[in-house]
Scaffold this active site. Structure first.
Site, PDB file in Angstrom:
ATOM      1  N   TRP A 136     -28.077 -35.045   6.884  1.00 28.00           N
ATOM      2  CA  TRP A 136     -27.905 -35.159   9.090  1.00 28.00           C
ATOM      3  C   TRP A 136     -28.520 -34.306   9.566  1.00 28.00           C
ATOM      4  CZ3 TRP A 136     -27.394 -39.311  10.441  1.00 28.00           C
ATOM      5  CH2 TRP A 136     -27.016 -40.435   9.421  1.00 28.00           C
TER       6      TRP A 136
ATOM      7  N   LYS B 110     -15.768 -41.682  13.880  1.00 27.34           N
ATOM      8  CA  LYS B 110     -15.691 -41.237  13.137  1.00 27.34           C
ATOM      9  C   LYS B 110     -13.931 -41.287  12.701  1.00 27.34           C
ATOM     10  CE  LYS B 110     -19.525 -40.188  11.287  1.00 27.34           C
ATOM     11  NZ  LYS B 110     -19.528 -41.100  10.616  1.00 27.34           N
TER      12      LYS B 110
ATOM     13  N   ASP C 152     -23.613 -29.862  15.856  1.00 26.81           N
ATOM     14  CA  ASP C 152     -23.139 -31.537  15.404  1.00 26.81           C
ATOM     15  C   ASP C 152     -21.872 -31.814  14.752  1.00 26.81           C
ATOM     16  OD1 ASP C 152     -22.862 -34.352  14.639  1.00 26.81           O
ATOM     17  OD2 ASP C 152     -25.289 -34.436  13.096  1.00 26.81           O
TER      18      ASP C 152
HETATM   19  N1  PMP Z   1     -24.495 -36.487  12.258  1.00 22.47           N
HETATM   20  C1  PMP Z   1     -23.714 -36.439  11.450  1.00 22.47           C
HETATM   21  C2  PMP Z   1     -22.786 -35.284  10.652  1.00 22.47           C
HETATM   22  C3  PMP Z   1     -22.984 -37.857  11.447  1.00 22.47           C
HETATM   23  O1  PMP Z   1     -22.058 -38.292  10.217  1.00 22.47           O
HETATM   24  C4  PMP Z   1     -24.066 -39.539  11.579  1.00 22.47           C
HETATM   25  C5  PMP Z   1     -23.101 -40.779  10.719  1.00 22.47           C
HETATM   26  N2  PMP Z   1     -23.068 -40.529   9.800  1.00 22.47           N
HETATM   27  C6  PMP Z   1     -24.333 -39.189  12.550  1.00 22.47           C
HETATM   28  C7  PMP Z   1     -24.769 -37.486  12.781  1.00 22.47           C
HETATM   29  C8  PMP Z   1     -25.462 -40.327  13.349  1.00 22.47           C
HETATM   30  O2  PMP Z   1     -24.516 -40.754  13.906  1.00 22.47           O
HETATM   31  P1  PMP Z   1     -24.775 -41.873  15.500  1.00 22.47           P
HETATM   32  O3  PMP Z   1     -24.899 -42.910  13.804  1.00 22.47           O
HETATM   33  O4  PMP Z   1     -23.546 -42.478  15.796  1.00 22.47           O
HETATM   34  O5  PMP Z   1     -25.911 -41.466  15.486  1.00 22.47           O
END
Ligand code: PMP
Length: 365
Positions: free
Chosen positions: A103, A197, A173
């Site tokens: 991520w 989540k 994040d």
């Molecule tokens: N950052 C992290 C740490 C994540 O776990 C996720 C989703 N698994 C995201 C960003 C992306 O989130 P979204 O799909 O809601 O844009």
């Protein structure tokens, strides 16, 4: 008959049963208003009450200082990978990122559209199995901000400390671990997290931002993702994700009833420690992540004999332990221990691991 399943999905993930029951109870008529929370105008007094209550409760749970704004936006964390540089570059051309897994790499790729991305430190050479210690970071004081991913949801690697970044604002994040433990918000310039989540339905993205960082968005920033405009308009420049905000507000209330974030952290630590002990025992399972950096939120592991992983996951499904497959980019097994996961879910998983190891695993050399 099979007992109630446990949903270990990484997101959208499990919500507290008590919250779902409350949603069902209030769904058709929200507290005698004659409207469902799904039907309310976002400009009306009922929704204003829901939103203000949710913000108030979140501020209390996280002890958010008065010089921070809480924004309830859309776009997902992936959207904010771009909106963060758009809002926070403030005339600078460089931003610093700590590369710790799937991520943070996605966040860096998006930021490269707008600025020069400096990799402050990277654990890629170690296969993303640890958090680079602060003393190896090369953080330039000219960086507009320094970005970290507090929990790498795909790799199961987590910051258990808050980095010192001096005058460079720290941006995090926290999509997979916001509200899993108390944090000192004042150490951060900006925190963002998708809600789906452990906080509520998909569609809501929470941004917590220090006031002095607002007001210098790059020209061309869309109005609905200009954090200053949204702060001035109480996150209502356009229609916010009203139902997701309503459910998140109920989750915040539930968290307070459970004893708040300190109680959540105690339970998450206890359950993840029990799980890691089961992984480390006997040589049938293995976790590649360095012990000090192992995630308490999304522990990930492999079977030492990877050809047994499909059978392990199938057996888990038969026992009602759902969605334990790892992130597609990583494979293996991922156990999302979000706030709503009861101790009994962890008990059932550890029981499966012991039985499977006895029946199918090879013994340790
Ligand atoms: N950052 C992290 C740490 C994540 O776990 C996720 C989703 N698994 C995201 C960003 C992306 O989130 P979204 O799909 O809601 O844009």
């Amino acid at each position: 008959m099979m007992a109630r399943p446990f949903n270990f999905a990484a997101g959208p993930g499990m919500l507290p049963q008590a919250v779902l029951a409350r949603v069902r109870e209030e769904l058709v008529d929200w507290r005698g208003s004659g409207m469902s929370a799904l039907e309310m105008p976002f400009t009306g007094p009922e929704f204003a009450e829901i939103q203000a209550g949710a913000i108030e409760r979140l501020k209390r749970l996280l002890t958010i200082p008065v010089n921070y704004h809480v924004l309830f936006l859309q776009g997902g964390a992936y959207g904010h990978f771009a909106f963060v540089p758009l809002n926070l570059l403030r005339g600078r051309t460089r931003a610093a990122y700590v590369e710790t897994g799937h991520w943070s790499r996605r966040a860096m790729a998006e930021a490269r559209r707008y600025c020069s991305v400096e990799t402050v430190a990277s654990s890629e050479p170690d296969g993303f199995t640890r958090i680079p210690p602060r003393d190896v970071w090369r953080l330039s004081p000219d960086a507009a901000y320094c970005h970290i991913t507090t929990n790498e949801t795909a790799q199961g690697v987590q910051f258990h400390w808050t980095p010192e970044t001096a005058a460079v604002p720290l941006v995090a994040d926290m999509t997979s671990d916001l509200l899993s433990r108390p944090i000192d918000v004042a150490r951060y310039g900006l925190i963002y997290a998708s809600a789906q989540k452990s906080i509520g339905p998909a569609g809501l993205t929470i941004v917590i931002v220090r006031d002095d960082l607002l007001g210098e968005a790059l020209p061309g920033t869309p109005a609905v993702f200009d954090y200053k405009r949204q702060a001035d308009a109480d996150s209502r420049v356009n229609t916010p994700p009203t139902f997701a905000i309503y459910v998140a507000g109920l989750v915040f209330e539930w968290l307070a009833e459970q004893g708040g974030l300190a109680a959540m952290e105690r339970r998450n630590r206890r359950n993840s420690a029990r799980l890691y002990a089961a992984i480390d025992a006997g040589g049938v399972y293995r976790c590649p992540v360095a012990p000090p950096d192992r995630s308490t939120t999304t522990p990930c592991f492999r079977l030492a004999d990877e050809s047994l992983e499909a059978d392990f996951l199938a057996e888990a499904r038969r026992r009602g332990l759902l969605n334990l497959q790892g992130h597609p980019a990583v494979g293996g097994v991922r156990v999302s221990l979000y706030n709503a996961m009861p101790d009994a879910g962890v008990d059932a998983l550890i029981d499966l691991m012991a039985t499977f190891a006895r029946q199918r695993g090879r013994s340790a050399p």
